[in-house]
Write a protein that holds these residues in place. Structure first.
Motif, PDB file in Angstrom:
ATOM      1  N   VAL A 127       0.819  -1.207   0.000  1.00 33.04           N
ATOM      2  CA  VAL A 127       0.000   0.000   0.000  1.00 33.04           C
ATOM      3  C   VAL A 127       0.860   1.268   0.000  1.00 33.04           C
ATOM      4  O   VAL A 127       0.388   2.353  -0.276  1.00 33.04           O
ATOM      5  CB  VAL A 127      -0.981  -0.021   1.187  1.00 33.04           C
ATOM      6  N   LEU A 128       2.149   1.107   0.313  1.00 36.66           N
ATOM      7  CA  LEU A 128       3.051   2.256   0.302  1.00 36.66           C
ATOM      8  C   LEU A 128       3.783   2.400  -1.024  1.00 36.66           C
ATOM      9  O   LEU A 128       4.504   3.368  -1.235  1.00 36.66           O
ATOM     10  CB  LEU A 128       4.078   2.121   1.434  1.00 36.66           C
ATOM     11  N   ARG A 129       3.592   1.450  -1.923  1.00 36.55           N
ATOM     12  CA  ARG A 129       4.279   1.564  -3.212  1.00 36.55           C
ATOM     13  C   ARG A 129       3.706   2.722  -4.003  1.00 36.55           C
ATOM     14  O   ARG A 129       2.495   2.907  -4.053  1.00 36.55           O
ATOM     15  CB  ARG A 129       4.108   0.280  -4.030  1.00 36.55           C
ATOM     16  N   PRO A 130       4.583   3.501  -4.646  1.00 29.53           N
ATOM     17  CA  PRO A 130       4.101   4.627  -5.429  1.00 29.53           C
ATOM     18  C   PRO A 130       3.159   4.153  -6.532  1.00 29.53           C
ATOM     19  O   PRO A 130       3.438   3.157  -7.193  1.00 29.53           O
ATOM     20  CB  PRO A 130       5.381   5.219  -6.031  1.00 29.53           C
ATOM     21  N   GLY A 131       2.078   4.864  -6.690  1.00 33.31           N
ATOM     22  CA  GLY A 131       1.163   4.553  -7.776  1.00 33.31           C
ATOM     23  C   GLY A 131       0.297   3.352  -7.534  1.00 33.31           C
ATOM     24  O   GLY A 131      -0.460   2.954  -8.413  1.00 33.31           O
ATOM     25  N   ASN A 132       0.411   2.745  -6.338  1.00 32.51           N
ATOM     26  CA  ASN A 132      -0.431   1.586  -6.064  1.00 32.51           C
ATOM     27  C   ASN A 132      -1.893   2.002  -6.015  1.00 32.51           C
ATOM     28  O   ASN A 132      -2.291   2.873  -5.273  1.00 32.51           O
ATOM     29  CB  ASN A 132      -0.068   0.956  -4.735  1.00 32.51           C
ATOM     30  N   ARG A 133      -2.692   1.349  -6.826  1.00 33.43           N
ATOM     31  CA  ARG A 133      -4.109   1.695  -6.846  1.00 33.43           C
ATOM     32  C   ARG A 133      -4.984   0.468  -6.678  1.00 33.43           C
ATOM     33  O   ARG A 133      -6.186   0.532  -6.913  1.00 33.43           O
ATOM     34  CB  ARG A 133      -4.460   2.394  -8.160  1.00 33.43           C
ATOM     35  N   LEU A 134      -4.391  -0.656  -6.283  1.00 38.23           N
ATOM     36  CA  LEU A 134      -5.207  -1.850  -6.067  1.00 38.23           C
ATOM     37  C   LEU A 134      -6.018  -1.670  -4.795  1.00 38.23           C
ATOM     38  O   LEU A 134      -5.508  -1.203  -3.779  1.00 38.23           O
ATOM     39  CB  LEU A 134      -4.320  -3.090  -5.951  1.00 38.23           C
ATOM     40  N   SER A 135      -7.282  -2.057  -4.856  1.00 38.77           N
ATOM     41  CA  SER A 135      -8.150  -1.840  -3.698  1.00 38.77           C
ATOM     42  C   SER A 135      -8.006  -2.940  -2.666  1.00 38.77           C
ATOM     43  O   SER A 135      -8.485  -2.805  -1.539  1.00 38.77           O
ATOM     44  CB  SER A 135      -9.603  -1.719  -4.149  1.00 38.77           C
ATOM     45  N   ILE A 136      -7.358  -4.051  -3.058  1.00 35.44           N
ATOM     46  CA  ILE A 136      -7.031  -5.106  -2.097  1.00 35.44           C
ATOM     47  C   ILE A 136      -5.578  -5.497  -2.330  1.00 35.44           C
ATOM     48  O   ILE A 136      -5.189  -5.756  -3.462  1.00 35.44           O
ATOM     49  CB  ILE A 136      -7.932  -6.344  -2.282  1.00 35.44           C
ATOM     50  N   VAL A 137      -4.797  -5.510  -1.268  1.00 40.07           N
ATOM     51  CA  VAL A 137      -3.395  -5.902  -1.398  1.00 40.07           C
ATOM     52  C   VAL A 137      -3.024  -6.873  -0.282  1.00 40.07           C
ATOM     53  O   VAL A 137      -3.580  -6.802   0.823  1.00 40.07           O
ATOM     54  CB  VAL A 137      -2.448  -4.676  -1.364  1.00 40.07           C
ATOM     55  N   PRO A 138      -2.086  -7.779  -0.574  1.00 36.07           N
ATOM     56  CA  PRO A 138      -1.650  -8.717   0.460  1.00 36.07           C
ATOM     57  C   PRO A 138      -0.755  -8.039   1.490  1.00 36.07           C
ATOM     58  O   PRO A 138      -0.053  -7.075   1.189  1.00 36.07           O
ATOM     59  CB  PRO A 138      -0.867  -9.777  -0.326  1.00 36.07           C
ATOM     60  N   VAL A 139      -0.815  -8.544   2.710  1.00 40.15           N
ATOM     61  CA  VAL A 139       0.031  -8.079   3.808  1.00 40.15           C
ATOM     62  C   VAL A 139       0.710  -9.314   4.376  1.00 40.15           C
ATOM     63  O   VAL A 139       0.054 -10.342   4.576  1.00 40.15           O
ATOM     64  CB  VAL A 139      -0.831  -7.412   4.900  1.00 40.15           C
ATOM     65  N   SER A 140       2.017  -9.256   4.608  1.00 43.96           N
ATOM     66  CA  SER A 140       2.697 -10.436   5.155  1.00 43.96           C
ATOM     67  C   SER A 140       2.364 -10.580   6.634  1.00 43.96           C
ATOM     68  O   SER A 140       1.928  -9.631   7.298  1.00 43.96           O
ATOM     69  CB  SER A 140       4.208 -10.307   4.974  1.00 43.96           C
ATOM     70  N   SER A 141       2.581 -11.789   7.132  1.00 46.02           N
ATOM     71  CA  SER A 141       2.328 -12.056   8.549  1.00 46.02           C
ATOM     72  C   SER A 141       3.161 -11.128   9.433  1.00 46.02           C
ATOM     73  O   SER A 141       2.672 -10.572  10.426  1.00 46.02           O
ATOM     74  CB  SER A 141       2.646 -13.525   8.848  1.00 46.02           C
ATOM     75  N   ALA A 142       4.419 -10.935   9.046  1.00 48.59           N
ATOM     76  CA  ALA A 142       5.294 -10.055   9.835  1.00 48.59           C
ATOM     77  C   ALA A 142       4.767  -8.626   9.822  1.00 48.59           C
ATOM     78  O   ALA A 142       4.753  -7.951  10.866  1.00 48.59           O
ATOM     79  CB  ALA A 142       6.716 -10.116   9.277  1.00 48.59           C
ATOM     80  N   GLN A 143       4.335  -8.171   8.644  1.00 47.27           N
ATOM     81  CA  GLN A 143       3.799  -6.812   8.543  1.00 47.27           C
ATOM     82  C   GLN A 143       2.519  -6.670   9.347  1.00 47.27           C
ATOM     83  O   GLN A 143       2.295  -5.667  10.033  1.00 47.27           O
ATOM     84  CB  GLN A 143       3.537  -6.460   7.072  1.00 47.27           C
ATOM     85  N   TRP A 144       1.663  -7.678   9.270  1.00 49.02           N
ATOM     86  CA  TRP A 144       0.390  -7.657  10.001  1.00 49.02           C
ATOM     87  C   TRP A 144       0.641  -7.433  11.494  1.00 49.02           C
ATOM     88  O   TRP A 144       0.061  -6.556  12.120  1.00 49.02           O
ATOM     89  CB  TRP A 144      -0.352  -8.968   9.766  1.00 49.02           C
ATOM     90  N   HIS A 145       1.545  -8.233  12.047  1.00 48.42           N
ATOM     91  CA  HIS A 145       1.774  -8.149  13.494  1.00 48.42           C
ATOM     92  C   HIS A 145       2.504  -6.874  13.879  1.00 48.42           C
ATOM     93  O   HIS A 145       2.259  -6.304  14.936  1.00 48.42           O
ATOM     94  CB  HIS A 145       2.496  -9.410  13.969  1.00 48.42           C
ATOM     95  N   LYS A 146       3.383  -6.440  13.001  1.00 48.98           N
ATOM     96  CA  LYS A 146       4.082  -5.177  13.262  1.00 48.98           C
ATOM     97  C   LYS A 146       3.080  -4.014  13.297  1.00 48.98           C
ATOM     98  O   LYS A 146       3.132  -3.161  14.187  1.00 48.98           O
ATOM     99  CB  LYS A 146       5.115  -4.936  12.158  1.00 48.98           C
ATOM    100  N   ILE A 147       2.175  -4.010  12.328  1.00 50.97           N
ATOM    101  CA  ILE A 147       1.187  -2.929  12.267  1.00 50.97           C
ATOM    102  C   ILE A 147       0.275  -2.966  13.494  1.00 50.97           C
ATOM    103  O   ILE A 147      -0.052  -1.930  14.070  1.00 50.97           O
ATOM    104  CB  ILE A 147       0.372  -3.021  10.953  1.00 50.97           C
ATOM    105  N   LEU A 148      -0.109  -4.180  13.901  1.00 50.72           N
ATOM    106  CA  LEU A 148      -0.958  -4.289  15.096  1.00 50.72           C
ATOM    107  C   LEU A 148      -0.262  -3.739  16.329  1.00 50.72           C
ATOM    108  O   LEU A 148      -0.917  -3.213  17.240  1.00 50.72           O
ATOM    109  CB  LEU A 148      -1.338  -5.758  15.341  1.00 50.72           C
ATOM    110  N   SER A 149       1.065  -3.829  16.357  1.00 55.15           N
ATOM    111  CA  SER A 149       1.797  -3.352  17.528  1.00 55.15           C
ATOM    112  C   SER A 149       1.788  -1.830  17.603  1.00 55.15           C
ATOM    113  O   SER A 149       2.178  -1.253  18.615  1.00 55.15           O
ATOM    114  CB  SER A 149       3.245  -3.863  17.496  1.00 55.15           C
ATOM    115  N   PHE A 150       1.342  -1.168  16.533  1.00 55.38           N
ATOM    116  CA  PHE A 150       1.289   0.300  16.553  1.00 55.38           C
ATOM    117  C   PHE A 150       0.103   0.818  17.352  1.00 55.38           C
ATOM    118  O   PHE A 150      -0.024   2.012  17.579  1.00 55.38           O
ATOM    119  CB  PHE A 150       1.186   0.860  15.134  1.00 55.38           C
ATOM    120  N   THR A 151      -0.823  -0.067  17.692  1.00 56.10           N
ATOM    121  CA  THR A 151      -2.031   0.374  18.392  1.00 56.10           C
ATOM    122  C   THR A 151      -2.101  -0.376  19.718  1.00 56.10           C
ATOM    123  O   THR A 151      -1.694  -1.522  19.801  1.00 56.10           O
ATOM    124  CB  THR A 151      -3.270   0.113  17.498  1.00 56.10           C
ATOM    125  N   PRO A 152      -2.565   0.261  20.766  1.00 55.50           N
ATOM    126  CA  PRO A 152      -2.502  -0.352  22.083  1.00 55.50           C
ATOM    127  C   PRO A 152      -3.370  -1.612  22.213  1.00 55.50           C
ATOM    128  O   PRO A 152      -4.286  -1.784  21.488  1.00 55.50           O
ATOM    129  CB  PRO A 152      -3.032   0.735  23.025  1.00 55.50           C
TER     130      PRO A 152
END
Length: 152
Positions: A127-152
């Motif tokens: 979703v951070l890639r320039p010009g990305n316009r896909l409405s659904i994109v895959p997220v890796s397991s590592a990214q998923w858990h990392k992102i979850l750690s950003f919220t309490p």
DNA sequence: GCCAACGTTGGC
DNA sequence: GCCAACGTTGGC
């Protein structure tokens, strides 16, 4: 199990709308890459971030679960519908959708700006890639858990 | 409302 | 199969 990020404009369909309805059909996809992801790679039980796009503060606002896959998108076959596709053959429908179920809000939400700031930790987030316009994109397991750690 | 980055369409 | 024109997405 796979993880996803699914975009929706909150003016059209928001996380609050999904919470109120509990389940929703993710219809209206008219992009072949996204259709192929839904058709070939999504499975019941997968989890997805709900992402608000084209709004004041774009970002991840919640979590949902994929509850059905391989559904024909009826809006493509309905001539009265704004998303009608005259080239889709009812005998062989080209547009698919999935059903999602509300899981939870992320409070506070995780703005796109935060994801950008954490790019080093997240690596290649689609979703951070320039010009990305896909409405659904895959997220890796590592990214998923990392992102979850950003919220309490 | 602007604009960059695509995807799609259709003439050839 | 090329490619210009057009439409869409989505951040800003």
């Amino acid at each position: 199990m796979a993880y996803w990020l699914m975009k929706s404009e909150p003016d059209v369909f928001s996380i609050d709308d999904l919470k109120a309805r509990r389940v929703a059909e993710w219809d209206g996809v008219r992009n072949y890459q996204v259709r192929n992801l839904m058709r070939d790679d999504m499975a019941v039980g997968d989890l997805a971030f709900f992402y608000h796009s084209s709004c004041e503060v774009p970002g991840i606002v919640g979590i949902m679960k994929i509850t059905k896959t391989g559904l024909v998108d009826p809006t493509a076959l309905d001539p009265t519908h704004a998303q009608f596709d005259p080239k889709s053959d009812p005998q062989n429908p080209r547009w698919m959708m999935v059903e999602v179920r509300y899981q939870q809000h992320l409070r506070p939400m995780i703005p796109l700006e935060r994801l950008k700031r954490e790019q080093r930790a997240l690596g290649d987030l689609w979703v951070l890639r320039p010009g990305n316009r896909l409405s659904i994109v895959p997220v890796s397991s590592a990214q998923w858990h990392k992102i979850l750690s950003f919220t309490p």
